[in-house]
Design a protein around this motif. Sequence first.
Motif, short mmCIF file in Angstrom:
data_model
loop_
_atom_site.label_atom_id
_atom_site.label_comp_id
_atom_site.label_asym_id
_atom_site.label_seq_id
_atom_site.Cartn_x
_atom_site.Cartn_y
_atom_site.Cartn_z
N GLY A 1 0.81 -1.21 0.00
CA GLY A 1 0.00 0.00 0.00
C GLY A 1 0.84 1.26 0.00
O GLY A 1 0.54 2.21 -0.72
N LEU A 2 1.90 1.28 0.80
CA LEU A 2 2.76 2.46 0.83
C LEU A 2 3.50 2.64 -0.48
O LEU A 2 3.64 3.76 -0.97
N ALA A 3 3.96 1.56 -1.08
CA ALA A 3 4.66 1.65 -2.37
C ALA A 3 3.69 2.17 -3.44
O ALA A 3 4.04 3.05 -4.23
N GLY A 4 2.47 1.65 -3.46
CA GLY A 4 1.47 2.11 -4.42
C GLY A 4 1.08 3.56 -4.18
O GLY A 4 0.87 4.32 -5.12
N PHE A 5 0.99 3.93 -2.90
CA PHE A 5 0.69 5.32 -2.53
C PHE A 5 1.76 6.25 -3.08
O PHE A 5 1.46 7.28 -3.69
N LEU A 6 3.03 5.90 -2.88
CA LEU A 6 4.12 6.73 -3.37
C LEU A 6 4.11 6.80 -4.90
O LEU A 6 4.31 7.86 -5.49
N GLN A 7 3.86 5.67 -5.54
CA GLN A 7 3.80 5.63 -7.00
C GLN A 7 2.69 6.55 -7.51
O GLN A 7 2.89 7.29 -8.47
N GLY B 1 11.78 -6.86 3.63
CA GLY B 1 11.88 -7.48 2.32
C GLY B 1 10.64 -7.31 1.47
O GLY B 1 10.74 -7.07 0.26
N GLY B 2 9.45 -7.42 2.07
CA GLY B 2 8.21 -7.26 1.31
C GLY B 2 8.08 -5.87 0.74
O GLY B 2 7.66 -5.68 -0.41
N ALA B 3 8.45 -4.87 1.52
CA ALA B 3 8.38 -3.49 1.06
C ALA B 3 9.40 -3.24 -0.04
O ALA B 3 9.12 -2.53 -1.01
N LYS B 4 10.59 -3.81 0.10
CA LYS B 4 11.61 -3.65 -0.95
C LYS B 4 11.10 -4.23 -2.26
O LYS B 4 11.26 -3.62 -3.32
N THR B 5 10.47 -5.38 -2.19
CA THR B 5 9.92 -6.02 -3.39
C THR B 5 8.82 -5.16 -4.00
O THR B 5 8.79 -4.94 -5.22
N ALA B 6 7.92 -4.64 -3.15
CA ALA B 6 6.83 -3.80 -3.64
C ALA B 6 7.37 -2.54 -4.31
O ALA B 6 6.87 -2.13 -5.37
N LEU B 7 8.39 -1.93 -3.73
CA LEU B 7 8.99 -0.73 -4.34
C LEU B 7 9.63 -1.07 -5.68
O LEU B 7 9.47 -0.33 -6.65
N ALA B 8 10.32 -2.19 -5.73
CA ALA B 8 10.96 -2.61 -6.99
C ALA B 8 9.90 -2.83 -8.07
O ALA B 8 10.11 -2.46 -9.24
N GLN B 9 8.76 -3.40 -7.69
CA GLN B 9 7.69 -3.65 -8.65
C GLN B 9 7.06 -2.37 -9.17
O GLN B 9 6.52 -2.35 -10.27
N GLY C 1 8.87 0.35 -9.57
CA GLY C 1 9.93 1.09 -10.26
C GLY C 1 10.52 2.21 -9.44
O GLY C 1 11.27 3.04 -9.96
N ILE C 2 10.23 2.26 -8.15
CA ILE C 2 10.77 3.31 -7.28
C ILE C 2 12.19 2.92 -6.85
O ILE C 2 12.40 1.83 -6.33
N GLN C 3 13.14 3.81 -7.09
CA GLN C 3 14.54 3.61 -6.70
C GLN C 3 14.67 3.78 -5.20
O GLN C 3 14.22 4.78 -4.64
#
Length: 134
Positions: free
Chosen positions: A45-51, A65-73, A75-77
């Motif tokens: 949710g946080l990764a999608g929010f930032l995207q 690890g889950g958040a790192k994966t979500a961010l990678a998916q 495309g957030i550096q």
Amino acid sequence: KIAVTYENGQVFQHFGHTAQFKIYEAQEAGGLLSGGGYQRLRPRGLAGFLQAQGVDTLICGGIGGGAKTALAQTGIQLYGGVTGSADQAVEDLLAGRLVFLPDVLCSHHGEGHGEGHSCGEHGCGGHSCGNHGA
């Protein structure tokens, strides 16, 4: 756009518990953006929010690890393992001198830490927080 996990002017040390992000444009600093309403959706949710905010870069302290994966998916550096002033961290990133841990990982969730625990606020002991032992 650069987002920084934010609390009291500092880089907040636990991505999954971030209540605020400070968002910066490459040319000028922006205001605070509350991510608190999205916490129950973490980590994706946080990764999608930032995207959705147009963020392409994240500076943070500890991150799982889950958040790192979500961010990678999304495309957030990611620039993790950062401590200190949020403003200084962005300035250092833009100047090419940001000190960060490319392999930062906080994986000791659920091991007896209280709700107030924040990665980076302890020596980590035998936990795999940050880049210890690498």
